[in-house]
Design a protein around this motif. Structure first.
Motif, PDB file in Angstrom:
ATOM      1  N   SER A 159     -79.465  90.643 -54.305  1.00 18.27           N
ATOM      2  CA  SER A 159     -79.851  91.673 -53.639  1.00 18.27           C
ATOM      3  C   SER A 159     -79.160  93.033 -53.588  1.00 18.27           C
ATOM      4  O   SER A 159     -79.893  94.161 -53.510  1.00 18.27           O
ATOM      5  N   GLU A 160     -78.141  93.159 -54.549  1.00 18.25           N
ATOM      6  CA  GLU A 160     -77.627  94.381 -55.044  1.00 18.25           C
ATOM      7  C   GLU A 160     -78.167  94.809 -56.061  1.00 18.25           C
ATOM      8  O   GLU A 160     -78.140  96.182 -56.333  1.00 18.25           O
ATOM      9  N   GLY A 161     -79.084  94.325 -56.460  1.00 17.98           N
ATOM     10  CA  GLY A 161     -80.229  94.932 -57.758  1.00 17.98           C
ATOM     11  C   GLY A 161     -81.334  94.622 -57.507  1.00 17.98           C
ATOM     12  O   GLY A 161     -81.998  94.787 -56.356  1.00 17.98           O
ATOM     13  N   LEU A 162     -82.328  94.500 -58.447  1.00 18.34           N
ATOM     14  CA  LEU A 162     -83.770  94.300 -58.396  1.00 18.34           C
ATOM     15  C   LEU A 162     -84.165  93.297 -57.339  1.00 18.34           C
ATOM     16  O   LEU A 162     -85.429  93.279 -56.764  1.00 18.34           O
ATOM     17  N   GLY A 163     -83.271  92.231 -57.325  1.00 21.15           N
ATOM     18  CA  GLY A 163     -83.458  91.212 -56.334  1.00 21.15           C
ATOM     19  C   GLY A 163     -83.849  91.522 -54.849  1.00 21.15           C
ATOM     20  O   GLY A 163     -84.646  90.815 -54.238  1.00 21.15           O
ATOM     21  N   ILE A 164     -83.612  92.817 -54.647  1.00 23.38           N
ATOM     22  CA  ILE A 164     -83.899  93.348 -52.976  1.00 23.38           C
ATOM     23  C   ILE A 164     -85.404  93.352 -52.909  1.00 23.38           C
ATOM     24  O   ILE A 164     -85.816  93.245 -51.866  1.00 23.38           O
ATOM     25  N   ALA A 165     -86.302  93.502 -54.050  1.00 20.52           N
ATOM     26  CA  ALA A 165     -87.502  93.706 -54.040  1.00 20.52           C
ATOM     27  C   ALA A 165     -88.415  92.392 -53.880  1.00 20.52           C
ATOM     28  O   ALA A 165     -89.569  92.412 -53.562  1.00 20.52           O
ATOM     29  N   LEU A 166     -87.478  90.983 -54.000  1.00 26.53           N
ATOM     30  CA  LEU A 166     -88.287  90.004 -53.518  1.00 26.53           C
ATOM     31  C   LEU A 166     -88.105  89.679 -51.955  1.00 26.53           C
ATOM     32  O   LEU A 166     -88.637  88.778 -51.359  1.00 26.53           O
ATOM     33  N   LEU A 167     -87.403  90.457 -51.294  1.00 23.99           N
ATOM     34  CA  LEU A 167     -86.953  90.191 -49.759  1.00 23.99           C
ATOM     35  C   LEU A 167     -87.846  90.744 -48.817  1.00 23.99           C
ATOM     36  O   LEU A 167     -88.384  91.905 -48.972  1.00 23.99           O
ATOM     37  N   ASP A 168     -88.160  90.371 -47.861  1.00 20.33           N
ATOM     38  CA  ASP A 168     -88.738  91.018 -46.438  1.00 20.33           C
ATOM     39  C   ASP A 168     -87.661  91.463 -45.382  1.00 20.33           C
ATOM     40  O   ASP A 168     -88.050  92.445 -44.800  1.00 20.33           O
ATOM     41  N   ALA A 169     -86.512  90.536 -45.332  1.00 18.09           N
ATOM     42  CA  ALA A 169     -85.453  91.053 -44.186  1.00 18.09           C
ATOM     43  C   ALA A 169     -84.357  90.445 -44.661  1.00 18.09           C
ATOM     44  O   ALA A 169     -84.217  89.340 -45.327  1.00 18.09           O
ATOM     45  N   ILE A 170     -83.203  91.156 -44.218  1.00 20.62           N
ATOM     46  CA  ILE A 170     -81.757  90.401 -44.349  1.00 20.62           C
ATOM     47  C   ILE A 170     -81.227  90.819 -43.042  1.00 20.62           C
ATOM     48  O   ILE A 170     -81.239  91.765 -42.397  1.00 20.62           O
ATOM     49  N   VAL A 171     -80.719  89.610 -42.420  1.00 21.93           N
ATOM     50  CA  VAL A 171     -79.877  89.794 -41.142  1.00 21.93           C
ATOM     51  C   VAL A 171     -78.566  89.323 -41.174  1.00 21.93           C
ATOM     52  O   VAL A 171     -78.248  87.995 -41.506  1.00 21.93           O
ATOM     53  N   SER A 172     -77.655  90.180 -40.899  1.00 28.04           N
ATOM     54  CA  SER A 172     -76.179  89.897 -41.146  1.00 28.04           C
ATOM     55  C   SER A 172     -75.444  90.630 -40.223  1.00 28.04           C
ATOM     56  O   SER A 172     -75.837  91.899 -40.233  1.00 28.04           O
ATOM     57  N   ASP A 173     -73.976  90.149 -39.889  1.00 27.82           N
ATOM     58  CA  ASP A 173     -73.205  91.139 -39.233  1.00 27.82           C
ATOM     59  C   ASP A 173     -71.991  91.808 -40.241  1.00 27.82           C
ATOM     60  O   ASP A 173     -71.223  92.344 -39.618  1.00 27.82           O
ATOM     61  N   ASP A 174     -72.280  91.300 -41.580  1.00 28.24           N
ATOM     62  CA  ASP A 174     -71.049  91.568 -42.269  1.00 28.24           C
ATOM     63  C   ASP A 174     -71.947  92.011 -43.546  1.00 28.24           C
ATOM     64  O   ASP A 174     -72.164  91.158 -44.454  1.00 28.24           O
ATOM     65  N   PRO A 175     -72.327  92.987 -43.898  1.00 19.87           N
ATOM     66  CA  PRO A 175     -73.233  93.406 -44.846  1.00 19.87           C
ATOM     67  C   PRO A 175     -72.969  92.971 -46.195  1.00 19.87           C
ATOM     68  O   PRO A 175     -73.925  92.921 -46.929  1.00 19.87           O
ATOM     69  N   THR A 176     -71.582  92.972 -46.719  1.00 14.63           N
ATOM     70  CA  THR A 176     -71.417  92.679 -47.996  1.00 14.63           C
ATOM     71  C   THR A 176     -71.431  91.147 -48.229  1.00 14.63           C
ATOM     72  O   THR A 176     -71.212  90.556 -49.556  1.00 14.63           O
ATOM     73  N   ALA A 177     -71.583  90.352 -47.218  1.00 11.44           N
ATOM     74  CA  ALA A 177     -71.463  88.863 -47.502  1.00 11.44           C
ATOM     75  C   ALA A 177     -72.541  88.484 -48.302  1.00 11.44           C
ATOM     76  O   ALA A 177     -72.117  87.384 -49.337  1.00 11.44           O
ATOM     77  N   LEU A 178     -73.533  88.889 -48.535  1.00 15.67           N
ATOM     78  CA  LEU A 178     -74.903  88.344 -49.297  1.00 15.67           C
ATOM     79  C   LEU A 178     -74.299  88.534 -50.658  1.00 15.67           C
ATOM     80  O   LEU A 178     -74.649  87.858 -51.598  1.00 15.67           O
ATOM     81  N   VAL A 179     -73.326  89.691 -51.218  1.00 17.39           N
ATOM     82  CA  VAL A 179     -73.224  89.977 -52.478  1.00 17.39           C
ATOM     83  C   VAL A 179     -72.118  88.867 -52.760  1.00 17.39           C
ATOM     84  O   VAL A 179     -71.982  88.745 -53.922  1.00 17.39           O
ATOM     85  N   GLY A 180     -71.360  88.370 -52.088  1.00 18.16           N
ATOM     86  CA  GLY A 180     -70.412  87.451 -52.322  1.00 18.16           C
ATOM     87  C   GLY A 180     -68.832  87.488 -51.624  1.00 18.16           C
ATOM     88  O   GLY A 180     -68.202  86.705 -51.832  1.00 18.16           O
ATOM     89  N   LEU A 181     -68.821  88.534 -50.834  1.00 13.86           N
ATOM     90  CA  LEU A 181     -67.409  88.816 -50.110  1.00 13.86           C
ATOM     91  C   LEU A 181     -67.531  89.720 -49.082  1.00 13.86           C
ATOM     92  O   LEU A 181     -67.941  90.600 -48.892  1.00 13.86           O
ATOM     93  N   PRO A 182     -67.464  88.906 -47.746  1.00 15.13           N
ATOM     94  CA  PRO A 182     -67.769  89.500 -46.527  1.00 15.13           C
ATOM     95  C   PRO A 182     -66.575  90.504 -46.156  1.00 15.13           C
ATOM     96  O   PRO A 182     -65.474  90.021 -45.536  1.00 15.13           O
ATOM     97  N   LEU A 183     -66.642  91.646 -46.412  1.00 10.94           N
ATOM     98  CA  LEU A 183     -65.470  92.633 -46.392  1.00 10.94           C
ATOM     99  C   LEU A 183     -64.941  92.888 -44.924  1.00 10.94           C
ATOM    100  O   LEU A 183     -63.896  93.016 -44.646  1.00 10.94           O
ATOM    101  N   ILE A 184     -65.848  92.849 -43.849  1.00 10.38           N
ATOM    102  CA  ILE A 184     -65.377  92.980 -42.562  1.00 10.38           C
ATOM    103  C   ILE A 184     -64.318  91.773 -42.220  1.00 10.38           C
ATOM    104  O   ILE A 184     -63.366  91.926 -41.571  1.00 10.38           O
TER     105      ILE A 184
END
Length: 198
Positions: A159-184
């Protein structure tokens, strides 16, 4: 400006360049160490349970070798209707994963564990990220995989690269979690372990 001095060494129990880059955003000095953990799911193990178990196992394995350190372990498992989707490893498996996910919502469970043997501190958390994939054509899947080759990513999309173009929506309360480490959550658990963060 000099780096802060930590009361104990901080170690990221991962060799993932994605997690390393994310943890660097907290501006704390840290080292990395490979956890050497078997990531095979247990029979009937739910995806969120698998992610939690592996995050704890990774932190624990590194903490055993570095008992004075504060150790972070993390793991991510993609969940499609209760079925765990791991890192594809090959082009063929990535194609199969993306075909299965097209037009669907997938939950990415990113689990986190922070352990310090010397102080007896151990805490865990998990961030669930809902990702809705577009109704991808086979041609779009092939073009994407040939460009980005995301074979080391759970769910076959960066999702941090070209993969974002494959998606319609992302729902999260910790935005870096999808990349691999939920920083909050990471910052919260590190404060609990005694580290000072802004």
């Amino acid at each position: 400006m000099s780096s802060p001095t930590l009361p104990r060494p901080l170690i990221l129990g991962s060799t993932s360049p994605y997690r390393r880059a994310l943890l660097e955003r907290l501006q704390l000095p840290f080292d990395t160490a490979a956890p050497h953990v078997d990531e095979t799911p247990l029979p009937g193990e739910a995806p969120a349970t698998l992610a939690r178990r592996l995050a704890h196992a990774k932190a624990g394995a590194v903490a055993q070798r570095h008992p004075q350190a504060i150790v972070i372990g993390s793991d991510q498992v993609a969940d499609l209707d209760g079925v765990a989707l791991g890192k594809p490893g090959t082009h063929e498996r990535a194609v199969a994963q993306l075909r299965a996910m097209r037009g669907r919502t997938v939950v990415f469970h990113t689990a986190l564990a922070v352990v310090c043997i010397a102080t007896g501190y151990a805490a865990q958390d998990v961030a669930a990220v809902q990702v809705r994939f577009r109704d991808l054509s086979d041609d779009e899947i092939e073009r994407y995989l040939l460009v980005e080759r995301p074979y080391d990513c759970a769910g076959s999309a960066k999702s941090e690269g070209l993969g974002i173009a494959l998606l319609d929506a992302i729902v999260s309360d910790d935005p870096t979690a999808l990349v691999g480490l939920p920083l909050i959550r990471t910052a919260r658990l590190l404060r609990g372990a005694g580290l000072t963060l802004p």
